[in-house]
Design an enzyme around this catalytic site. Structure first.
Site, PDB file in Angstrom:
ATOM      1  N   GLY A  45      83.838  21.737   0.921  1.00  0.00           N
ATOM      2  CA  GLY A  45      82.155  21.506   0.418  1.00  0.00           C
ATOM      3  C   GLY A  45      81.388  23.213   0.634  1.00  0.00           C
ATOM      4  CG  ASP A 101      79.514  21.042   3.026  1.00  0.00           C
ATOM      5  OD1 ASP A 101      79.713  21.363   4.293  1.00  0.00           O
ATOM      6  OD2 ASP A 101      79.653  19.903   2.953  1.00  0.00           O
ATOM      7  CG  ASP A 104      75.745  14.764   9.495  1.00  0.00           C
ATOM      8  OD1 ASP A 104      74.736  14.689  10.503  1.00  0.00           O
ATOM      9  OD2 ASP A 104      75.641  13.835   8.830  1.00  0.00           O
ATOM     10  N   GLY A 106      76.944  18.153  13.784  1.00  0.00           N
ATOM     11  CA  GLY A 106      77.889  19.498  14.688  1.00  0.00           C
ATOM     12  C   GLY A 106      79.115  19.733  14.913  1.00  0.00           C
ATOM     13  CB  THR A 108      82.324  20.516  10.745  1.00  0.00           C
ATOM     14  OG1 THR A 108      82.345  18.900  10.480  1.00  0.00           O
ATOM     15  CG2 THR A 108      82.812  21.741   9.961  1.00  0.00           C
ATOM     16  CG  LEU A 109      78.621  24.751  11.523  1.00  0.00           C
ATOM     17  CD1 LEU A 109      77.342  24.767  11.271  1.00  0.00           C
ATOM     18  CD2 LEU A 109      79.844  25.344  11.007  1.00  0.00           C
ATOM     19  CE  LYS A 132      73.821  14.392   6.168  1.00  0.00           C
ATOM     20  NZ  LYS A 132      74.367  13.607   5.496  1.00  0.00           N
ATOM     21  CG  ASP A 160      83.687  15.446  -0.749  1.00  0.00           C
ATOM     22  OD1 ASP A 160      83.119  16.153   0.428  1.00  0.00           O
ATOM     23  OD2 ASP A 160      84.495  14.057  -0.466  1.00  0.00           O
ATOM     24  NE  ARG A 166      84.754  19.022  -3.018  1.00  0.00           N
ATOM     25  CZ  ARG A 166      84.766  18.689  -1.700  1.00  0.00           C
ATOM     26  NH1 ARG A 166      84.043  18.795  -1.010  1.00  0.00           N
ATOM     27  NH2 ARG A 166      86.042  17.725  -0.702  1.00  0.00           N
TER      28      ARG A 166
HETATM   29  P1  XMP Z   1      78.945  17.473  10.966  1.00  0.00           P
HETATM   30  O1  XMP Z   1      78.694  15.895  11.221  1.00  0.00           O
HETATM   31  O2  XMP Z   1      80.623  17.338  11.534  1.00  0.00           O
HETATM   32  O3  XMP Z   1      79.156  17.294   9.324  1.00  0.00           O
HETATM   33  O4  XMP Z   1      77.999  18.609  11.831  1.00  0.00           O
HETATM   34  C1  XMP Z   1      79.797  18.564   8.593  1.00  0.00           C
HETATM   35  C2  XMP Z   1      80.529  18.096   7.415  1.00  0.00           C
HETATM   36  O5  XMP Z   1      80.635  16.496   7.474  1.00  0.00           O
HETATM   37  C3  XMP Z   1      80.242  16.158   6.003  1.00  0.00           C
HETATM   38  N1  XMP Z   1      78.841  15.470   5.727  1.00  0.00           N
HETATM   39  C4  XMP Z   1      78.600  15.253   4.635  1.00  0.00           C
HETATM   40  N2  XMP Z   1      78.687  15.566   3.512  1.00  0.00           N
HETATM   41  N3  XMP Z   1      77.311  13.751   1.868  1.00  0.00           N
HETATM   42  C5  XMP Z   1      78.438  14.786   2.376  1.00  0.00           C
HETATM   43  O6  XMP Z   1      79.094  14.609   0.983  1.00  0.00           O
HETATM   44  C6  XMP Z   1      76.606  14.173   3.155  1.00  0.00           C
HETATM   45  O7  XMP Z   1      75.123  13.712   3.541  1.00  0.00           O
HETATM   46  C7  XMP Z   1      77.271  15.486   4.596  1.00  0.00           C
HETATM   47  N4  XMP Z   1      76.833  15.113   6.043  1.00  0.00           N
HETATM   48  C8  XMP Z   1      77.904  15.418   6.213  1.00  0.00           C
HETATM   49  C9  XMP Z   1      80.639  17.640   5.485  1.00  0.00           C
HETATM   50  O8  XMP Z   1      82.044  17.790   4.747  1.00  0.00           O
HETATM   51  C10 XMP Z   1      80.151  18.712   6.641  1.00  0.00           C
HETATM   52  O9  XMP Z   1      80.892  19.944   6.388  1.00  0.00           O
END
Ligand code: XMP
Length: 187
Positions: A45, A101, A104, A106, A108-109, A132, A160, A166
């Site tokens: 992303g 990218d 959300d 958290g 992934t990070l 977010k 995406d 994308r």
């Molecule tokens: P988390 O919830 O792990 O989210 O903080 C991070 C990853 O989730 C995907 N993500 C999104 N992808 N539109 C997207 O296309 C969104 O609104 C969205 N929210 C979360 C994304 O891969 C991000 O790295």
């Protein structure tokens, strides 16, 4: 493709302006570090954001890569993120900047920060294009943030839905038919 877009949340000009400012903030942070910076983008992303950001960063840098899968064909339900692959140089005693990218929940990070942190960097910072407010893991934070947005699923500028959209040059919300929210367009 445009017919699938219910609304543009952040247009190209705003993204361009913000990235210039963000790059300035990051460059200032690392201005005294002659030894250089290791950038770690989270694939896939972050690719468009990464390309625009690093070309405005007048800092000596190299790059490592991590590939994380989280959302798979769903716009609202997060899955546990998985580290699919990583190609990282030795990060011991290095200044490292993770580029993602969107922050959300958290999840992934947290995964990426933990895995990079275990490699023993001298410093570890994170930049995200979007943040977010909902469901944020309180232990996960970004040091540099492009835009705070509402809790709506967005696509474009690298983000995406099922692998599509994308290449939209702006951040958009999809129509319900294309996978967007059913409670009306936003932005
Ligand atoms: P988390 O919830 O792990 O989210 O903080 C991070 C990853 O989730 C995907 N993500 C999104 N992808 N539109 C997207 O296309 C969104 O609104 C969205 N929210 C979360 C994304 O891969 C991000 O790295």
């Amino acid at each position: 493709m445009d017919k699938d877009v219910a609304g543009v949340l952040i247009d190209e000009a705003r993204i361009r302006r913000r990235i210039t400012t963000l790059a300035g903030e990051i460059a200032e942070h690392y201005s005294d570090r002659e030894r250089g910076l290791t950038i770690v983008p989270v694939l896939s992303g972050s690719i468009v954001f990464l390309a625009d950001l690093i070309r405005q960063l007048p800092v000596k840098m190299r790059m490592g890569l991590v590939h994380v899968s989280s959302y798979r064909g769903e716009t609202t339900t997060p899955r546990d993120p998985r580290l699919i692959a990583s190609a990282l140089p030795d990060l011991r005693n290095q200044d490292v900047l993770i580029v993602d990218d969107i922050l959300d929940t958290g999840g992934t990070l947290r995964l990426v920060q933990r895995s990079v942190g275990e490699a023993g960097p001298r410093s570890l910072r994170t930049v995200v294009l979007l943040r977010k407010p909902r469901r944020r893991d309180p232990d996960v934070a970004a040091d540099f943030v492009g835009f705070d947005i509402e809790n709506v699923f967005v696509v474009g500028y690298g983000l995406d839905y099922n692998g599509w959209y994308r290449n939209l040059p702006y951040i958009a919300v999809l129509t319900p038919d294309a996978g967007g929210p059913t409670d009306g367009p936003c932005g």
